[in-house]
Scaffold this motif. Structure first.
Motif, PDB file in Angstrom:
ATOM      1  N   SER A  19      38.127  14.128  11.839  1.00 34.47           N
ATOM      2  CA  SER A  19      37.710  12.885  12.472  1.00 34.47           C
ATOM      3  C   SER A  19      36.468  13.091  13.341  1.00 34.47           C
ATOM      4  O   SER A  19      35.511  12.302  13.283  1.00 34.47           O
ATOM      5  CB  SER A  19      38.860  12.343  13.322  1.00 34.47           C
ATOM      6  OG  SER A  19      38.477  11.177  14.006  1.00 34.47           O
ATOM      7  N   GLN A  20      36.468  14.149  14.140  1.00 38.37           N
ATOM      8  CA  GLN A  20      35.325  14.394  15.019  1.00 38.37           C
ATOM      9  C   GLN A  20      34.062  14.717  14.230  1.00 38.37           C
ATOM     10  O   GLN A  20      32.967  14.247  14.573  1.00 38.37           O
ATOM     11  CB  GLN A  20      35.644  15.529  15.981  1.00 38.37           C
ATOM     12  CG  GLN A  20      36.689  15.190  17.023  1.00 38.37           C
ATOM     13  CD  GLN A  20      36.888  16.329  18.015  1.00 38.37           C
ATOM     14  OE1 GLN A  20      35.930  16.943  18.467  1.00 38.37           O
ATOM     15  NE2 GLN A  20      38.138  16.617  18.341  1.00 38.37           N
ATOM     16  N   LEU A  21      34.191  15.502  13.171  1.00 38.93           N
ATOM     17  CA  LEU A  21      33.027  15.824  12.354  1.00 38.93           C
ATOM     18  C   LEU A  21      32.449  14.575  11.698  1.00 38.93           C
ATOM     19  O   LEU A  21      31.229  14.386  11.654  1.00 38.93           O
ATOM     20  CB  LEU A  21      33.394  16.863  11.296  1.00 38.93           C
ATOM     21  CG  LEU A  21      33.555  18.299  11.788  1.00 38.93           C
ATOM     22  CD1 LEU A  21      34.117  19.184  10.690  1.00 38.93           C
ATOM     23  CD2 LEU A  21      32.215  18.853  12.282  1.00 38.93           C
ATOM     24  N   ARG A  22      33.315  13.713  11.201  1.00 40.67           N
ATOM     25  CA  ARG A  22      32.814  12.494  10.560  1.00 40.67           C
ATOM     26  C   ARG A  22      32.067  11.611  11.555  1.00 40.67           C
ATOM     27  O   ARG A  22      31.047  10.998  11.224  1.00 40.67           O
ATOM     28  CB  ARG A  22      33.981  11.720   9.946  1.00 40.67           C
ATOM     29  CG  ARG A  22      33.589  10.473   9.154  1.00 40.67           C
ATOM     30  CD  ARG A  22      32.773  10.785   7.907  1.00 40.67           C
ATOM     31  NE  ARG A  22      31.374  11.142   8.220  1.00 40.67           N
ATOM     32  CZ  ARG A  22      30.547  11.726   7.368  1.00 40.67           C
ATOM     33  NH1 ARG A  22      30.956  12.072   6.163  1.00 40.67           N
ATOM     34  NH2 ARG A  22      29.294  12.017   7.717  1.00 40.67           N
ATOM     35  N   ASP A  23      32.546  11.587  12.788  1.00 39.90           N
ATOM     36  CA  ASP A  23      31.880  10.783  13.811  1.00 39.90           C
ATOM     37  C   ASP A  23      30.512  11.344  14.187  1.00 39.90           C
ATOM     38  O   ASP A  23      29.608  10.584  14.562  1.00 39.90           O
ATOM     39  CB  ASP A  23      32.746  10.722  15.077  1.00 39.90           C
ATOM     40  CG  ASP A  23      33.967   9.837  14.908  1.00 39.90           C
ATOM     41  OD1 ASP A  23      34.014   9.042  13.956  1.00 39.90           O
ATOM     42  OD2 ASP A  23      34.893   9.958  15.745  1.00 39.90           O
ATOM     43  N   ARG A  24      30.339  12.672  14.064  1.00 39.50           N
ATOM     44  CA  ARG A  24      29.132  13.300  14.609  1.00 39.50           C
ATOM     45  C   ARG A  24      28.145  13.798  13.556  1.00 39.50           C
ATOM     46  O   ARG A  24      27.002  14.110  13.895  1.00 39.50           O
ATOM     47  CB  ARG A  24      29.556  14.455  15.526  1.00 39.50           C
ATOM     48  CG  ARG A  24      30.339  13.965  16.742  1.00 39.50           C
ATOM     49  CD  ARG A  24      30.968  15.084  17.532  1.00 39.50           C
ATOM     50  NE  ARG A  24      29.984  15.959  18.139  1.00 39.50           N
ATOM     51  CZ  ARG A  24      30.294  17.043  18.827  1.00 39.50           C
ATOM     52  NH1 ARG A  24      31.578  17.400  18.976  1.00 39.50           N
ATOM     53  NH2 ARG A  24      29.336  17.801  19.355  1.00 39.50           N
ATOM     54  N   LEU A  25      28.558  13.861  12.308  1.00 35.02           N
ATOM     55  CA  LEU A  25      27.650  14.282  11.243  1.00 35.02           C
ATOM     56  C   LEU A  25      26.884  13.086  10.683  1.00 35.02           C
ATOM     57  O   LEU A  25      27.379  11.951  10.716  1.00 35.02           O
ATOM     58  CB  LEU A  25      28.425  14.954  10.110  1.00 35.02           C
ATOM     59  CG  LEU A  25      28.921  16.377  10.347  1.00 35.02           C
ATOM     60  CD1 LEU A  25      29.871  16.797   9.234  1.00 35.02           C
ATOM     61  CD2 LEU A  25      27.742  17.358  10.432  1.00 35.02           C
ATOM     62  N   PRO A  26      25.700  13.314  10.130  1.00 30.73           N
ATOM     63  CA  PRO A  26      24.984  12.227   9.450  1.00 30.73           C
ATOM     64  C   PRO A  26      25.807  11.679   8.288  1.00 30.73           C
ATOM     65  O   PRO A  26      26.617  12.405   7.689  1.00 30.73           O
ATOM     66  CB  PRO A  26      23.715  12.906   8.940  1.00 30.73           C
ATOM     67  CG  PRO A  26      23.559  14.141   9.759  1.00 30.73           C
ATOM     68  CD  PRO A  26      24.941  14.578  10.119  1.00 30.73           C
ATOM     69  N   GLY A  27      25.613  10.428   7.956  1.00 29.28           N
ATOM     70  CA  GLY A  27      26.371   9.808   6.877  1.00 29.28           C
ATOM     71  C   GLY A  27      26.161  10.464   5.534  1.00 29.28           C
ATOM     72  O   GLY A  27      27.019  10.359   4.649  1.00 29.28           O
ATOM     73  N   SER A  28      25.017  11.153   5.361  1.00 25.05           N
ATOM     74  CA  SER A  28      24.744  11.804   4.075  1.00 25.05           C
ATOM     75  C   SER A  28      25.583  13.066   3.874  1.00 25.05           C
ATOM     76  O   SER A  28      25.751  13.537   2.748  1.00 25.05           O
ATOM     77  CB  SER A  28      23.263  12.160   3.975  1.00 25.05           C
ATOM     78  OG  SER A  28      22.876  12.977   5.079  1.00 25.05           O
ATOM     79  N   ASP A  29      26.112  13.634   4.948  1.00 25.66           N
ATOM     80  CA  ASP A  29      26.959  14.824   4.837  1.00 25.66           C
ATOM     81  C   ASP A  29      28.395  14.414   4.520  1.00 25.66           C
ATOM     82  O   ASP A  29      28.865  13.366   4.956  1.00 25.66           O
ATOM     83  CB  ASP A  29      26.940  15.627   6.140  1.00 25.66           C
ATOM     84  CG  ASP A  29      25.599  16.304   6.387  1.00 25.66           C
ATOM     85  OD1 ASP A  29      24.778  16.357   5.454  1.00 25.66           O
ATOM     86  OD2 ASP A  29      25.373  16.751   7.524  1.00 25.66           O
ATOM     87  N   LYS A  30      29.084  15.271   3.793  1.00 27.59           N
ATOM     88  CA  LYS A  30      30.464  14.979   3.379  1.00 27.59           C
ATOM     89  C   LYS A  30      31.469  15.746   4.223  1.00 27.59           C
ATOM     90  O   LYS A  30      31.266  16.921   4.534  1.00 27.59           O
ATOM     91  CB  LYS A  30      30.679  15.355   1.907  1.00 27.59           C
ATOM     92  CG  LYS A  30      29.951  14.482   0.906  1.00 27.59           C
ATOM     93  CD  LYS A  30      30.156  15.000  -0.508  1.00 27.59           C
ATOM     94  CE  LYS A  30      31.611  15.010  -0.926  1.00 27.59           C
ATOM     95  NZ  LYS A  30      31.788  15.433  -2.325  1.00 27.59           N
TER      96      LYS A  30
END
Length: 381
Positions: A19-30
């Protein structure tokens, strides 16, 4: 260039990291989260199922896509991990990534003690580390009208160091409710010299005193070698034997089959020996300054999630605070009658953890209830 992070395991640590990674990574990253079922239970609530205060529906966690927006959720069993290649083999195919986080937990292994699996199957013993086991043992104790109840730690390490003794206290409370307490003797057995040895002898002795005050015996340095369910006997490594009419057991734990033993991690960053690979939660072994392992407890997995998230972000080239695990943790010890004690401290303190055990109160029971409520609301969106 788009990057991929794989998180293995949807327990406390894995869900928080994903959850934290999805919030903080660019949308292009999976961000890919792999779990065999995406259904689990709150470990902190299993003892309440044992006591009869919760049901399966009350404590089941089923994280949905709504709770993890933007995270790719793959339901699959992990078969093999090649950490140096950051490659994962599952029954749904193979996955490669730029960063890998392993949070697969620990498995119960009753077959590691001869006779234990057979005693569990026959109902001569019960365990309270699964939802089914906790509910079944509750029913067995409600029917138990007299005799000797043994609470056994069948091997170390195990999840939640306080749980065996908390379980004994809650079983005593249940027996008071059924009216059978005066007809039942309760004794606890563990390979450790005192309860929660990582917290130090003062805390351990305080827990022994707590057990004694409730009429529960404590027997340390008793490593079980065999369980004879038919005869109702525990055979210990020192040659002694103890009888029981009903056995409540913490089964031995072992690492998941996909990993080769408990995963050693750096005490401050949770990095492994493989570049770009982190591990957190029950699957790890983190050695404290006093040489003892960090307890396998959800509170530490949750704290580690922030550290691992920052480490992954920096590894991928993004700005993030320097990863640093402080080692703060706490746990609750339920005594029954909706009272709980609380142990809290710094587990990475030098030369040994500094832990305080606070006197039982209704407030600590309420704090634990609030934790349970918050977790269920967060992930069962």
């Amino acid at each position: 260039m788009a990057k991929t992070v794989i998180v293995l395991g949807a327990g406390v640590g894995g869900l928080n990291v994903a959850s934290q990674l999805r919030d903080r990574l660019p949308g292009s990253d999976k961000v890919v989260l792999i779990d065999q079922s995406f259904e689990s239970v709150l470990g902190l609530s299993l003892l309440w199922v044992l006591r009869g205060w919760r049901t399966a529906a009350d404590i089941t966690v089923r994280p949905s896509q709504d709770a993890l927006p933007g995270v790719e959720m793959v339901k699959a069993r992990v078969r093999l991990i090649e950490p140096d290649r950051r490659k994962v083999v599952t029954d749904a195919g193979e996955f490669s990534c730029d960063a890998l986080v392993i949070a697969l937990g620990a498995d119960l292994a009753p077959t590691m003690v001869p006779g234990l699996a057979e005693a569990l199957e026959a109902g001569q013993a019960g365990e309270f580390y699964t939802l089914e086991g906790s509910a079944r043992l509750h029913d067995s104790v409600r029917r138990f009208d007299g005799g000797r109840l043994a609470v056994l730690v069948a091997g170390v390490p195990f999840k939640c160091p306080a749980a065996p003794f908390e379980g004994a206290l809650l079983l005593a409370d249940l027996l008071r409710e059924t009216g059978a307490r005066d007809n039942v003797s309760i004794d606890t057995y563990t390979p450790d010299p005192l309860p929660m040895p990582v917290a130090g002898p003062a805390v351990g002795q305080a827990l022994v005193d707590m057990l004694t005050a409730y009429g529960i015996g404590f027997h340390g340095q008793r490593a079980v070698e065999r369980v004879d369910g038919g005869a109702g006997e525990l055979h210990f490594a020192d040659g002694s034997r103890e009888s029981f009419d009903l056995l409540a057991v913490v089964p031995p734990h072992r690492p998941p089959a996909a990993v080769r033993g408990w995963i050693p991690v750096d005490a401050r960053t949770f990095t492994t020996t493989s570049s770009g690979v982190w591990a957190l939660g029950d699957v790890t072994v983190l050695t404290l300054p006093n040489g003892k392992p960090l307890p396998k407890a959800a509170v530490f997995a949750e704290g580690a999630a922030d550290v691992v998230t920052n480490g992954v972000l920096r590894h991928l080239g993004y700005e993030a605070p320097e990863p640093w695990f402080e080692g703060h943790g706490s746990c609750y010890i339920e005594l029954g009658d909706h009272l709980a004690a609380k142990g809290e401290g710094q587990f990475l303190a030098v030369p040994a953890p500094t832990v305080t055990l606070y006197e039982p109160s209704a407030r600590f029971h309420e704090e634990k209830t609030a934790q349970e409520t918050d977790w269920l609301k967060r992930w069962n969106a």
